[in-house]
Design a protein around this motif. Structure first.
Motif, PDB file in Angstrom:
ATOM      1  N   VAL A  56       0.828  -1.210   0.000  1.00  0.00           N
ATOM      2  CA  VAL A  56       0.000   0.000   0.000  1.00  0.00           C
ATOM      3  C   VAL A  56       0.860   1.255   0.000  1.00  0.00           C
ATOM      4  O   VAL A  56       0.552   2.244  -0.668  1.00  0.00           O
ATOM      5  N   GLY A  57       1.989   1.236   0.737  1.00  0.00           N
ATOM      6  CA  GLY A  57       2.819   2.434   0.863  1.00  0.00           C
ATOM      7  C   GLY A  57       3.989   2.455  -0.095  1.00  0.00           C
ATOM      8  O   GLY A  57       5.100   2.096   0.273  1.00  0.00           O
ATOM      9  N   ASN A  62       0.256   5.254  -4.306  1.00  0.00           N
ATOM     10  CA  ASN A  62      -0.071   4.296  -3.252  1.00  0.00           C
ATOM     11  C   ASN A  62      -0.639   3.030  -3.886  1.00  0.00           C
ATOM     12  O   ASN A  62      -0.992   3.005  -5.072  1.00  0.00           O
ATOM     13  N   GLN A  65      -3.989   3.285  -5.775  1.00  0.00           N
ATOM     14  CA  GLN A  65      -3.895   3.899  -7.100  1.00  0.00           C
ATOM     15  C   GLN A  65      -3.271   2.940  -8.108  1.00  0.00           C
ATOM     16  O   GLN A  65      -3.714   2.851  -9.250  1.00  0.00           O
ATOM     17  N   THR A  85      -0.060  -4.299   3.786  1.00  0.00           N
ATOM     18  CA  THR A  85      -0.227  -2.995   4.419  1.00  0.00           C
ATOM     19  C   THR A  85       0.345  -2.992   5.823  1.00  0.00           C
ATOM     20  O   THR A  85       0.176  -3.948   6.580  1.00  0.00           O
ATOM     21  N   ARG A  87      -0.343  -0.297   7.654  1.00  0.00           N
ATOM     22  CA  ARG A  87      -1.195   0.689   8.311  1.00  0.00           C
ATOM     23  C   ARG A  87      -2.089   0.024   9.343  1.00  0.00           C
ATOM     24  O   ARG A  87      -2.635  -1.045   9.112  1.00  0.00           O
ATOM     25  N   ASP A  92      -8.259   1.438   5.855  1.00  0.00           N
ATOM     26  CA  ASP A  92      -7.428   1.207   4.675  1.00  0.00           C
ATOM     27  C   ASP A  92      -7.604  -0.216   4.158  1.00  0.00           C
ATOM     28  O   ASP A  92      -7.623  -0.453   2.954  1.00  0.00           O
TER      29      ASP A  92
END
Length: 237
Positions: A56-57, A62, A65, A85, A87, A92
Protein backbone atom coordinates in the motif's frame (compact mmCIF):
# COMPACT_ATOMS: atom_id res chain seq x y z
CA UNK A 1 6.37 -29.56 -17.52
CA UNK A 2 3.98 -27.04 -16.00
CA UNK A 3 4.94 -23.38 -16.06
CA UNK A 4 5.51 -21.83 -12.67
CA UNK A 5 2.81 -19.33 -11.67
CA UNK A 6 4.19 -15.80 -12.10
CA UNK A 7 3.84 -13.48 -9.09
CA UNK A 8 4.42 -9.74 -9.41
CA UNK A 9 5.78 -8.39 -6.10
CA UNK A 10 5.53 -4.61 -5.70
CA UNK A 11 7.34 -3.58 -2.50
CA UNK A 12 9.73 -0.67 -1.97
CA UNK A 13 11.46 -2.09 1.12
CA UNK A 14 14.18 -4.37 -0.24
CA UNK A 15 14.49 -6.49 2.91
CA UNK A 16 10.78 -7.34 2.84
CA UNK A 17 10.86 -7.87 -0.92
CA UNK A 18 13.84 -10.23 -0.62
CA UNK A 19 11.96 -12.33 1.92
CA UNK A 20 8.83 -12.51 -0.24
CA UNK A 21 10.78 -13.36 -3.39
CA UNK A 22 12.78 -16.03 -1.55
CA UNK A 23 9.78 -17.84 -0.04
CA UNK A 24 7.80 -17.67 -3.29
CA UNK A 25 10.68 -19.01 -5.37
CA UNK A 26 11.30 -21.83 -2.90
CA UNK A 27 7.64 -22.79 -3.03
CA UNK A 28 7.55 -23.23 -6.79
CA UNK A 29 6.51 -19.76 -7.97
CA UNK A 30 8.25 -17.37 -10.37
CA UNK A 31 8.34 -14.00 -8.59
CA UNK A 32 9.26 -10.68 -10.22
CA UNK A 33 10.09 -7.76 -7.93
CA UNK A 34 9.36 -4.09 -8.65
CA UNK A 35 10.19 -1.34 -6.16
CA UNK A 36 7.89 1.32 -7.65
CA UNK A 37 4.44 1.56 -9.14
CA UNK A 38 5.92 2.81 -12.41
CA UNK A 39 8.11 -0.29 -12.75
CA UNK A 40 5.16 -2.51 -11.82
CA UNK A 41 2.94 -1.04 -14.52
CA UNK A 42 5.69 -1.61 -17.10
CA UNK A 43 6.27 -5.20 -15.96
CA UNK A 44 2.54 -5.92 -15.92
CA UNK A 45 2.24 -4.57 -19.44
CA UNK A 46 5.08 -6.75 -20.72
CA UNK A 47 3.60 -9.95 -19.35
CA UNK A 48 0.54 -10.36 -17.18
CA UNK A 49 1.29 -12.20 -13.93
CA UNK A 50 -0.90 -14.88 -12.38
CA UNK A 51 -1.15 -12.79 -9.20
CA UNK A 52 0.08 -9.41 -7.98
CA UNK A 53 1.17 -8.56 -4.43
CA UNK A 54 0.92 -4.79 -3.89
CA UNK A 55 2.35 -2.81 -1.01
CA UNK A 56 0.00 0.00 0.00
CA UNK A 57 2.82 2.43 0.86
CA UNK A 58 4.80 2.96 -2.35
CA UNK A 59 7.00 6.01 -3.08
CA UNK A 60 5.33 7.14 -6.33
CA UNK A 61 1.71 5.89 -6.17
CA UNK A 62 -0.07 4.30 -3.25
CA UNK A 63 -1.14 0.69 -3.63
CA UNK A 64 -4.78 1.63 -4.18
CA UNK A 65 -3.89 3.90 -7.10
CA UNK A 66 -1.62 1.23 -8.53
CA UNK A 67 -4.40 -1.34 -8.21
CA UNK A 68 -6.70 0.86 -10.33
CA UNK A 69 -3.95 1.47 -12.90
CA UNK A 70 -3.25 -2.26 -13.26
CA UNK A 71 -6.94 -3.06 -13.53
CA UNK A 72 -7.21 -0.58 -16.40
CA UNK A 73 -4.54 -2.40 -18.42
CA UNK A 74 -5.61 -5.05 -20.96
CA UNK A 75 -6.60 -8.14 -18.99
CA UNK A 76 -5.84 -6.41 -15.70
CA UNK A 77 -9.25 -7.13 -14.28
CA UNK A 78 -8.59 -10.86 -14.60
CA UNK A 79 -5.47 -10.85 -12.41
CA UNK A 80 -6.08 -11.48 -8.68
CA UNK A 81 -4.35 -9.03 -6.36
CA UNK A 82 -3.36 -9.02 -2.71
CA UNK A 83 -2.46 -5.95 -0.63
CA UNK A 84 0.39 -5.71 1.86
CA UNK A 85 -0.23 -3.00 4.42
CA UNK A 86 1.58 -1.73 7.51
CA UNK A 87 -1.19 0.69 8.31
CA UNK A 88 -3.05 0.13 11.56
CA UNK A 89 -6.19 1.97 10.44
CA UNK A 90 -8.67 -0.73 9.48
CA UNK A 91 -10.41 1.62 7.04
CA UNK A 92 -7.43 1.21 4.67
CA UNK A 93 -7.94 -2.54 4.67
CA UNK A 94 -11.65 -2.12 4.05
CA UNK A 95 -10.96 0.28 1.16
CA UNK A 96 -8.61 -2.24 -0.44
CA UNK A 97 -11.14 -5.05 -0.27
CA UNK A 98 -13.97 -2.83 -1.47
CA UNK A 99 -11.88 -1.87 -4.52
CA UNK A 100 -11.96 -5.54 -5.45
CA UNK A 101 -8.70 -6.91 -4.07
CA UNK A 102 -8.79 -10.62 -3.31
CA UNK A 103 -7.12 -10.38 0.09
CA UNK A 104 -4.64 -8.45 2.21
CA UNK A 105 -1.84 -9.30 4.62
CA UNK A 106 -0.80 -6.95 7.40
CA UNK A 107 2.84 -6.22 8.22
CA UNK A 108 4.66 -7.76 9.96
CA UNK A 109 3.52 -11.02 8.42
CA UNK A 110 4.46 -14.66 8.55
CA UNK A 111 5.94 -15.94 5.26
CA UNK A 112 3.91 -19.14 5.73
CA UNK A 113 0.71 -17.13 6.03
CA UNK A 114 1.55 -15.15 2.89
CA UNK A 115 2.21 -18.37 0.96
CA UNK A 116 -1.08 -19.83 2.19
CA UNK A 117 -2.97 -16.72 1.05
CA UNK A 118 -1.25 -16.77 -2.36
CA UNK A 119 -2.04 -20.44 -2.90
CA UNK A 120 -5.65 -19.96 -1.79
CA UNK A 121 -6.17 -17.06 -4.22
CA UNK A 122 -4.61 -18.99 -7.09
CA UNK A 123 -6.79 -22.02 -6.36
CA UNK A 124 -9.91 -19.87 -6.39
CA UNK A 125 -8.90 -18.17 -9.62
CA UNK A 126 -7.95 -21.44 -11.31
CA UNK A 127 -4.49 -20.06 -12.13
CA UNK A 128 -2.45 -22.58 -10.17
CA UNK A 129 -1.89 -25.55 -12.51
CA UNK A 130 -0.73 -27.79 -9.67
CA UNK A 131 -3.78 -27.23 -7.50
CA UNK A 132 -7.23 -28.71 -7.48
CA UNK A 133 -10.49 -26.89 -6.89
CA UNK A 134 -11.31 -26.37 -3.22
CA UNK A 135 -13.79 -28.75 -1.67
CA UNK A 136 -16.79 -26.96 -0.25
CA UNK A 137 -19.38 -29.22 1.40
CA UNK A 138 -22.09 -26.55 1.19
CA UNK A 139 -25.13 -26.35 -1.08
CA UNK A 140 -26.74 -22.92 -1.35
CA UNK A 141 -30.39 -22.65 -2.43
CA UNK A 142 -31.01 -18.91 -2.72
CA UNK A 143 -34.63 -19.28 -3.80
CA UNK A 144 -35.52 -21.14 -0.62
CA UNK A 145 -33.00 -19.27 1.53
CA UNK A 146 -31.59 -22.62 2.55
CA UNK A 147 -28.07 -23.98 2.98
CA UNK A 148 -27.10 -27.63 3.24
CA UNK A 149 -23.89 -28.62 4.99
CA UNK A 150 -22.62 -32.13 4.32
CA UNK A 151 -26.11 -32.88 3.04
CA UNK A 152 -27.86 -31.58 6.16
CA UNK A 153 -30.23 -28.62 5.98
CA UNK A 154 -29.07 -25.98 8.45
CA UNK A 155 -31.71 -24.31 10.62
CA UNK A 156 -30.41 -20.76 10.38
CA UNK A 157 -31.68 -17.41 11.55
CA UNK A 158 -32.00 -14.63 9.00
CA UNK A 159 -28.63 -13.13 9.92
CA UNK A 160 -26.83 -16.46 10.24
CA UNK A 161 -28.01 -17.29 6.72
CA UNK A 162 -26.88 -13.87 5.46
CA UNK A 163 -23.40 -14.24 6.98
CA UNK A 164 -22.85 -17.76 5.65
CA UNK A 165 -24.22 -16.87 2.22
CA UNK A 166 -21.77 -13.95 1.99
CA UNK A 167 -18.80 -16.05 3.13
CA UNK A 168 -19.71 -18.72 0.58
CA UNK A 169 -19.50 -16.20 -2.26
CA UNK A 170 -15.71 -15.89 -1.84
CA UNK A 171 -14.17 -18.77 0.12
CA UNK A 172 -10.87 -17.73 1.70
CA UNK A 173 -11.63 -14.03 1.35
CA UNK A 174 -11.59 -12.13 4.65
CA UNK A 175 -14.73 -10.12 5.41
CA UNK A 176 -14.33 -7.48 8.10
CA UNK A 177 -17.00 -7.05 10.73
CA UNK A 178 -17.92 -3.73 9.15
CA UNK A 179 -18.47 -5.42 5.77
CA UNK A 180 -20.63 -8.14 7.32
CA UNK A 181 -22.71 -5.55 9.16
CA UNK A 182 -23.13 -3.42 6.03
CA UNK A 183 -24.07 -6.30 3.72
CA UNK A 184 -26.14 -8.53 6.02
CA UNK A 185 -27.90 -6.21 8.48
CA UNK A 186 -30.66 -3.83 7.39
CA UNK A 187 -29.44 -0.99 9.58
CA UNK A 188 -25.78 -1.50 10.37
CA UNK A 189 -25.66 1.78 12.33
CA UNK A 190 -27.78 0.20 15.06
CA UNK A 191 -25.53 -2.85 15.35
CA UNK A 192 -22.06 -3.44 16.73
CA UNK A 193 -19.04 -5.66 16.12
CA UNK A 194 -20.09 -7.92 18.98
CA UNK A 195 -23.40 -8.52 17.16
CA UNK A 196 -21.45 -10.14 14.32
CA UNK A 197 -19.33 -12.12 16.78
CA UNK A 198 -22.43 -13.43 18.55
CA UNK A 199 -24.01 -14.62 15.30
CA UNK A 200 -20.74 -16.23 14.18
CA UNK A 201 -20.66 -18.09 17.50
CA UNK A 202 -24.18 -19.52 17.07
CA UNK A 203 -23.50 -20.28 13.39
CA UNK A 204 -20.34 -22.17 14.35
CA UNK A 205 -22.29 -24.19 16.92
CA UNK A 206 -24.80 -25.28 14.26
CA UNK A 207 -22.01 -26.25 11.85
CA UNK A 208 -20.22 -28.14 14.62
CA UNK A 209 -23.40 -30.08 15.39
CA UNK A 210 -23.22 -31.49 11.85
CA UNK A 211 -19.43 -32.00 11.66
CA UNK A 212 -17.79 -31.79 15.11
CA UNK A 213 -14.24 -32.18 13.77
CA UNK A 214 -14.51 -29.49 11.07
CA UNK A 215 -14.26 -25.73 11.64
CA UNK A 216 -15.09 -24.08 8.30
CA UNK A 217 -14.99 -20.48 9.55
CA UNK A 218 -11.56 -18.90 10.08
CA UNK A 219 -11.20 -15.99 12.54
CA UNK A 220 -8.67 -13.22 12.00
CA UNK A 221 -8.36 -11.67 15.41
CA UNK A 222 -9.33 -8.01 15.45
CA UNK A 223 -10.28 -8.07 11.77
CA UNK A 224 -13.02 -10.42 10.64
CA UNK A 225 -13.91 -13.82 9.28
CA UNK A 226 -13.36 -16.03 6.24
CA UNK A 227 -14.66 -19.37 5.02
CA UNK A 228 -11.92 -21.99 4.78
CA UNK A 229 -11.36 -22.66 1.07
CA UNK A 230 -10.42 -26.32 1.52
CA UNK A 231 -12.52 -28.70 3.61
CA UNK A 232 -12.72 -32.48 3.84
CA UNK A 233 -15.34 -33.96 1.48
CA UNK A 234 -17.08 -35.54 4.46
CA UNK A 235 -16.69 -35.32 8.25
CA UNK A 236 -13.76 -37.29 9.56
CA UNK A 237 -12.13 -37.81 6.15
Amino acid sequence: MLNKPRILVVEDESAIADTIVYVLANDGFAPEWCATAEAAIAAFGRQRPDLAILDVGLPDLNGFQLFKSLQALPGGGEVPMLFLTARSDEIDRVVGLELGADDYVGKPFSPRELLARVRAILRRSGRNPSSSAPVLPFELDEEKHRIRYYGNVLELSRYEYGILRLLLQKPGRVFTREELLAQVWDDASDSFDRTVDAHIKTLRAKLKAVAPDVDPIRTLRGTGYALQDGLPPRPGS
